[in-house]
Design a protein around this motif. Structure first.
Motif, PDB file in Angstrom:
ATOM      1  N   PRO A 193       0.805  -1.227   0.000  1.00 19.88           N
ATOM      2  CA  PRO A 193       0.000   0.000   0.000  1.00 19.88           C
ATOM      3  C   PRO A 193       0.839   1.279   0.000  1.00 19.88           C
ATOM      4  O   PRO A 193       0.287   2.376   0.101  1.00 19.88           O
ATOM      5  N   ASN A 194       2.135   1.149  -0.100  1.00 22.11           N
ATOM      6  CA  ASN A 194       3.013   2.311   0.009  1.00 22.11           C
ATOM      7  C   ASN A 194       3.088   3.088  -1.302  1.00 22.11           C
ATOM      8  O   ASN A 194       3.041   2.510  -2.394  1.00 22.11           O
ATOM      9  N   ARG A 195       3.246   4.389  -1.204  1.00 21.24           N
ATOM     10  CA  ARG A 195       3.465   5.216  -2.381  1.00 21.24           C
ATOM     11  C   ARG A 195       4.829   4.904  -2.968  1.00 21.24           C
ATOM     12  O   ARG A 195       5.793   4.692  -2.224  1.00 21.24           O
ATOM     13  N   PRO A 196       4.959   4.855  -4.290  1.00 21.59           N
ATOM     14  CA  PRO A 196       6.269   4.552  -4.890  1.00 21.59           C
ATOM     15  C   PRO A 196       7.317   5.580  -4.467  1.00 21.59           C
ATOM     16  O   PRO A 196       7.087   6.775  -4.526  1.00 21.59           O
ATOM     17  N   TRP A 197       8.453   5.092  -4.028  1.00 23.74           N
ATOM     18  CA  TRP A 197       9.558   5.959  -3.615  1.00 23.74           C
ATOM     19  C   TRP A 197      10.686   5.980  -4.637  1.00 23.74           C
ATOM     20  O   TRP A 197      11.516   6.871  -4.617  1.00 23.74           O
ATOM     21  N   LEU A 198      10.705   5.006  -5.537  1.00 19.78           N
ATOM     22  CA  LEU A 198      11.835   4.816  -6.435  1.00 19.78           C
ATOM     23  C   LEU A 198      11.427   5.063  -7.877  1.00 19.78           C
ATOM     24  O   LEU A 198      10.401   4.557  -8.334  1.00 19.78           O
ATOM     25  N   ALA A 199      12.227   5.848  -8.597  1.00 21.61           N
ATOM     26  CA  ALA A 199      12.019   6.077 -10.031  1.00 21.61           C
ATOM     27  C   ALA A 199      13.300   5.683 -10.760  1.00 21.61           C
ATOM     28  O   ALA A 199      14.266   6.450 -10.779  1.00 21.61           O
ATOM     29  N   GLN A 200      13.325   4.492 -11.336  1.00 21.34           N
ATOM     30  CA  GLN A 200      14.492   4.033 -12.099  1.00 21.34           C
ATOM     31  C   GLN A 200      14.320   4.473 -13.553  1.00 21.34           C
ATOM     32  O   GLN A 200      14.198   3.658 -14.463  1.00 21.34           O
ATOM     33  N   THR A 201      14.328   5.786 -13.738  1.00 23.48           N
ATOM     34  CA  THR A 201      14.072   6.361 -15.057  1.00 23.48           C
ATOM     35  C   THR A 201      15.343   6.744 -15.791  1.00 23.48           C
ATOM     36  O   THR A 201      15.286   7.192 -16.937  1.00 23.48           O
ATOM     37  N   GLY A 202      16.502   6.568 -15.133  1.00 25.09           N
ATOM     38  CA  GLY A 202      17.765   6.809 -15.810  1.00 25.09           C
ATOM     39  C   GLY A 202      18.423   8.121 -15.427  1.00 25.09           C
ATOM     40  O   GLY A 202      17.887   8.945 -14.678  1.00 25.09           O
ATOM     41  N   ASN A 203      19.612   8.314 -15.996  1.00 26.31           N
ATOM     42  CA  ASN A 203      20.415   9.508 -15.775  1.00 26.31           C
ATOM     43  C   ASN A 203      21.070   9.909 -17.087  1.00 26.31           C
ATOM     44  O   ASN A 203      21.547   9.058 -17.840  1.00 26.31           O
ATOM     45  N   LEU A 204      21.080  11.206 -17.361  1.00 28.62           N
ATOM     46  CA  LEU A 204      21.759  11.751 -18.534  1.00 28.62           C
ATOM     47  C   LEU A 204      22.951  12.582 -18.082  1.00 28.62           C
ATOM     48  O   LEU A 204      22.838  13.396 -17.157  1.00 28.62           O
ATOM     49  N   GLU A 205      24.087  12.379 -18.757  1.00 27.43           N
ATOM     50  CA  GLU A 205      25.288  13.139 -18.413  1.00 27.43           C
ATOM     51  C   GLU A 205      26.050  13.502 -19.680  1.00 27.43           C
ATOM     52  O   GLU A 205      26.133  12.693 -20.613  1.00 27.43           O
ATOM     53  N   TRP A 206      26.587  14.725 -19.707  1.00 31.35           N
ATOM     54  CA  TRP A 206      27.436  15.130 -20.816  1.00 31.35           C
ATOM     55  C   TRP A 206      28.542  16.037 -20.305  1.00 31.35           C
ATOM     56  O   TRP A 206      28.566  16.420 -19.138  1.00 31.35           O
ATOM     57  N   ALA A 207      29.466  16.343 -21.183  1.00 36.98           N
ATOM     58  CA  ALA A 207      30.627  17.155 -20.817  1.00 36.98           C
ATOM     59  C   ALA A 207      30.652  18.425 -21.655  1.00 36.98           C
ATOM     60  O   ALA A 207      30.072  18.485 -22.748  1.00 36.98           O
ATOM     61  N   ALA A 208      31.367  19.452 -21.150  1.00 36.33           N
ATOM     62  CA  ALA A 208      31.353  20.756 -21.808  1.00 36.33           C
ATOM     63  C   ALA A 208      32.640  21.098 -22.538  1.00 36.33           C
ATOM     64  O   ALA A 208      32.668  22.015 -23.350  1.00 36.33           O
ATOM     65  N   ASP A 209      33.722  20.376 -22.252  1.00 38.50           N
ATOM     66  CA  ASP A 209      35.007  20.719 -22.877  1.00 38.50           C
ATOM     67  C   ASP A 209      35.815  19.443 -23.094  1.00 38.50           C
ATOM     68  O   ASP A 209      35.389  18.334 -22.730  1.00 38.50           O
ATOM     69  N   GLY A 210      36.985  19.603 -23.680  1.00 39.31           N
ATOM     70  CA  GLY A 210      37.808  18.447 -24.002  1.00 39.31           C
ATOM     71  C   GLY A 210      38.185  17.627 -22.786  1.00 39.31           C
ATOM     72  O   GLY A 210      38.150  16.384 -22.826  1.00 39.31           O
TER      73      GLY A 210
END
Length: 385
Positions: free
Chosen positions: A76-93
């Protein structure tokens, strides 16, 4: 078996739940309130991202799997976890080189990660303003709501008979085959005690005669402190984690977001928390508006200084302090990711005496009696925590 648990953050709640499921009679001692410590000021990113050495990476992967297994039967618990992913990028060399090396290392470990295009990234986060560069997508990572996780863990512990005492434990000892907890109103005895005291671990463990050093949680600008901004509801579409060169972002629920600028953490000082009307709050909101369409008018409802619980070498501590196996210590920087797993393994070791192989490299004895260790390097780049 009577077991005392000291601390009611997510680690303490998880240990209490697992101990009651194993048949123990559990009393939890908390001096303030649930989530009053580090658990209540966490970016709450569930991951095994840039976590080394390999054994620590593997432990966090197992922690992610434990969350997923727990979430499969939420009841009966409200969902606590969202395994929806992570996005990451870089700005320089330099950043691209760093990210590419991290992705290569994770791929070699069979950790799910793929390079995607900006167009694909905007399909995942439609309001994302992303540069024209390759983006690393970590599909099994995610975020959680610490209060909802606490509700699940502590709610089930209570339902299984765990009791809460609002009291400060000032010392812990062991004699006559029992653990003893010193309180303001006397002594509480138990068959065993699980210390889940977070950043107070060093002070409390010192009273046992087995000091576990932790990185100073009060040191301004150090690896243990960071600024976390909590926005008012924002009309932007975001359902995953962003770890970017200028800002980390995750959903908080109700349209709110949690934001973190790692370079700004250099100014974090628990003794002098910034104002929601100050320059740091304004900068976080400016960066958020640049990152997400619909966030141009974002404002912070609170700006907190998080104080992390970090053993002095940066790695998790899990195991008995004493030869009599009466005093068990839990302390980790990765409490959000590891809480359900560490709680279950600690309960196994306390109740059955059967060692958990996954914890072999994380025993407190490596730190007990150690001299001063080099200060930990603060996280300042995307993907670090």
């Amino acid at each position: 078996m009577k077991v005392a648990v000291v601390g009611l953050g997510v680690l303490g709640a998880s240990a209490a739940r697992a101990l009651t499921l194993a048949g123990a009679e559990v009393t939890v001692f908390e001096r303030e309130a649930p989530l009053a410590g580090t658990s209540g000021t966490s970016f709450a990113w569930v991951n095994s991202h840039s976590k080394n050495p390999r054994a620590y990476h593997d432990l966090n992967v197992a922690g992610m799997a434990e969350h997923a297994a727990l979430a499969e039967d939420p009841g009966p618990n409200r969902p606590w976890l969202a395994q929806t992913g992570n996005l990451e990028w870089a700005a320089d060399g330099t950043g691209i080189e760093r990210l590419s090396a991290a992705v290569a290392e994770l791929r070699a470990r069979d950790y799910p990660v793929e390079w995607i295009s900006p167009r694909r990234a905007r399909e995942l986060a439609p309001d994302l303003r992303v540069p024209d560069t390759d983006i690393a997508f970590f599909p099994t990572e995610g975020h959680l709501n610490p209060a909802l996780l606490m509700a699940r863990l502590w709610g089930e512990a209570r339902a299984n008979g765990a009791r809460l005492r609002r009291a400060e434990v000032t010392a812990i000892g062991e004699s006559g085959g029992k653990a003893s907890l010193e309180l303001a109103d006397g002594i509480h005895e138990a068959d065993a005690v699980v210390m889940a005291a977070g950043r107070w671990t060093e002070a409390l463990s010192t009273t046992t005669g087995h000091r576990v050093p932790v990185a100073d949680p009060e040191a301004p600008g150090s690896a243990t402190v960071g600024l976390l901004g909590y926005t008012a509801p924002v009309p932007t579409r975001l359902n995953l984690v962003l770890t970017t060169p200028v800002l980390n972002v995750r959903p908080e629920g109700g349209g709110r977001l949690v934001v973190q600028g790692l370079d700004l953490d250099a100014d974090a000082d628990p003794a002098d928390p910034p104002s929601v009307g100050g320059e740091h709050a304004a900068e976080l909101c400016r960066r958020l508006g640049d990152l997400l369409a619909g966030a141009a008018d974002a404002r912070l409802e609170s700006l907190r200084v998080g104080q992390r619980s970090v053993p002095a070498d940066g790695l998790t501590v899990a195991g008995f302090l004493d030869q009599g196996s009466r005093i068990y210590a839990l302390c980790t920087h990765s409490g959000i990711t590891l809480a359900p797993l560490l709680g279950r393994l600690a309960a196994q070791e306390v109740v059955t005496g059967s060692p958990a192989e996954q914890l072999h490299g994380f025993r407190p004895q490596r730190l007990v009696g150690a001299g001063d260790l080099p200060p930990l390097r603060p996280a300042r780049f995307a993907g670090q925590q």
